[in-house]
Each structure stands twice: as structure tokens, then as C-alpha cells.
Design a protein around this motif. Structure first.
Motif, mmCIF file in Angstrom:
data_model
loop_
_atom_site.group_PDB
_atom_site.id
_atom_site.type_symbol
_atom_site.label_atom_id
_atom_site.label_comp_id
_atom_site.label_asym_id
_atom_site.label_seq_id
_atom_site.Cartn_x
_atom_site.Cartn_y
_atom_site.Cartn_z
ATOM 1 N N PRO A 11 0.820 -1.212 0.000
ATOM 2 C CA PRO A 11 0.000 0.000 0.000
ATOM 3 C C PRO A 11 0.855 1.265 0.000
ATOM 4 O O PRO A 11 1.971 1.269 0.504
ATOM 5 N N ALA A 12 0.313 2.308 -0.594
ATOM 6 C CA ALA A 12 1.010 3.585 -0.650
ATOM 7 C C ALA A 12 1.023 4.226 0.732
ATOM 8 O O ALA A 12 0.114 4.045 1.528
ATOM 9 N N PRO A 14 0.538 7.010 3.572
ATOM 10 C CA PRO A 14 -0.579 7.960 3.716
ATOM 11 C C PRO A 14 -0.299 9.316 3.063
ATOM 12 O O PRO A 14 -1.200 9.913 2.482
ATOM 13 N N ARG A 16 1.432 9.975 0.394
ATOM 14 C CA ARG A 16 1.254 9.859 -1.055
ATOM 15 C C ARG A 16 -0.219 9.789 -1.409
ATOM 16 O O ARG A 16 -0.648 10.317 -2.419
ATOM 17 N N ARG A 17 -1.005 9.125 -0.560
ATOM 18 C CA ARG A 17 -2.453 9.038 -0.802
ATOM 19 C C ARG A 17 -3.091 10.419 -0.664
ATOM 20 O O ARG A 17 -4.005 10.764 -1.397
ATOM 21 N N ARG A 18 -2.609 11.230 0.281
ATOM 22 C CA ARG A 18 -3.148 12.590 0.446
ATOM 23 C C ARG A 18 -2.732 13.466 -0.728
ATOM 24 O O ARG A 18 -3.517 14.279 -1.210
ATOM 25 N N ALA A 21 -4.935 12.624 -3.466
ATOM 26 C CA ALA A 21 -6.275 13.175 -3.214
ATOM 27 C C ALA A 21 -6.350 14.633 -3.621
ATOM 28 O O ALA A 21 -7.357 15.081 -4.189
ATOM 29 N N VAL A 71 -1.262 5.738 -7.450
ATOM 30 C CA VAL A 71 -1.526 5.704 -6.021
ATOM 31 C C VAL A 71 -3.016 5.967 -5.822
ATOM 32 O O VAL A 71 -3.569 6.904 -6.392
ATOM 33 N N GLU A 72 -3.653 5.132 -5.017
ATOM 34 C CA GLU A 72 -5.074 5.343 -4.745
ATOM 35 C C GLU A 72 -5.221 6.517 -3.787
ATOM 36 O O GLU A 72 -4.670 6.514 -2.693
ATOM 37 N N PRO A 73 -5.959 7.549 -4.191
ATOM 38 C CA PRO A 73 -6.121 8.718 -3.332
ATOM 39 C C PRO A 73 -6.920 8.416 -2.068
ATOM 40 O O PRO A 73 -7.719 7.488 -2.029
ATOM 41 N N ASP A 74 -6.702 9.226 -1.064
ATOM 42 C CA ASP A 74 -7.528 9.213 0.141
ATOM 43 C C ASP A 74 -8.854 9.855 -0.280
ATOM 44 O O ASP A 74 -8.968 11.075 -0.370
#
Length: 177
Positions: A11-12, A14, A16-18, A21, A71-74
Motif C-alpha cells: 500500500p502507498a 498515507p 502519497r495518498r493525500r 487526493a 496511487v489510490e487517493p484518500d
């Protein structure tokens, strides 16, 4: 070989997810304005179509383009920015106008720049848990994703001016702590 991009099983981070986003929020704000669709419609449409897939990037070791997973966004952060920036659009545009030079208005800015500034200004106002420097850096990075010229500098300057007004207790983007 490590490319810095997480694999499907990894998982990416946090942060990177932000970051993803914030980029997604700018894209969603842009889409809502261009299409005239409501925020909830854009968010509903946005998630399945735009949050998966791959991007092409250069592999420095092989000097070839390779596909890497996005990367899956938040999504909670993305939706909060889009909803908030849309609900407070008039207030945000007023703040942006105050941070522009006298001969510029938000309406004169390209739509993607307006979307970046609206999202960044919303975060400066509503996300006190995110340091001023982080908000500015994140949206300058978003601007770099779309522009290679002076536009990221404009985003930096406008958000820095707004940040100094709405967060006077934090040092500016260049001042450090």
C-alpha cells in the motif's frame, strides 16, 4: 530494482495518498466547472473511473517507459476538499482576488489554476491540522503536474499571501520555524 512506486501488494504511504487526493480534488473541481455537473455527481463518477489504473513513467535504469500503478487517493480527503471548495467558492474567490495583483481577478485565471487555488485556499482555511508549508508545497506540486512555466510560482505566491493572512501564527512558506 526499486522505483519508489508501491507494488499492488504494497500500500502507498498515507502522505502519497493525500497528495493523490489533492490532485484528484483539483481534477474533480475542474470537471464540475467544465461540465456544470453537481459535486455529488462528479464525485460519484470520479471514483470508479479515475482512481484506478496505471501511468507511464521513464525508468532511469532502462531508459524506457514503464507502466506503474497509480496511487489510490484518500477519497475522504478528496471529497472533503471538493465539497468544501464548492460550498465556499464565493468566499474563496474573494480571498484569491485579494491575493492577486490589482489588474487580475480569479475570472481571468485559467480554470485549472482557479481550481488549484480554490482547493489550496480551502485547505488553508479548514485544515489547520495540515501545516501551511505542506499545503502550499502540495498545491505547487499539483501545478507542476499541469504546467511547466510560471504558473506554479503564481500558485506559490497566492497561497503564501493567503496563508499569512489566515494563519498568522505560522511562519510563511519560506520562513521555516
Amino acid at each position: 530494482m526499486t522505483t519508489g512506486t508501491p507494488s499492488a501488494a504494497e500500500p502507498a504511504a498515507p502522505g502519497r495518498r493525500r497528495s493523490a487526493a489533492r490532485l484528484g480534488a483539483v481534477q474533480a473541481l475542474y470537471q464540475a466547472e467544465v461540465t456544470g455537473a453537481g459535486v455529488e455527481t462528479v464525485l460519484k463518477d470520479f471514483r470508479p473511473r479515475r482512481l484506478a489504473g496505471e501511468a507511464l513513467t521513464d525508468d532511469p535504469e532502462t531508459e524506457r517507459e514503464v507502466a506503474v500503478p497509480l496511487v489510490e487517493p484518500d477519497f475522504d480527503l478528496l471529497a472533503a476538499i471538493v465539497r468544501g471548495a464548492t460550498a465556499r467558492r464565493e468566499d474563496l474567490d474573494g480571498m484569491i482576488a485579494g491575493a492577486l495583483s490589482a489588474d487580475w481577478t480569479p475570472e481571468r485565471l485559467e480554470l485549472i489554476i482557479r481550481s488549484i487555488l480554490r482547493a489550496g485556499t480551502f485547505e488553508l482555511l479548514e485544515r489547520g491540522d495540515v501545516p501551511l508549508r505542506v499545503v502550499i508545497t502540495e498545491y505547487v506540486d499539483v501545478a507542476h503536474a499541469f504546467y511547466g512555466g510560471p504558473e506554479p510560482g503564481l500558485v506559490n505566491a497566492v497561497l503564501d499571501r493567503i496563508g499569512r493572512l489566515v494563519r498568522p501564527d505560522e511562519r510563511g512558506a519560506k520562513g521555516g520555524r
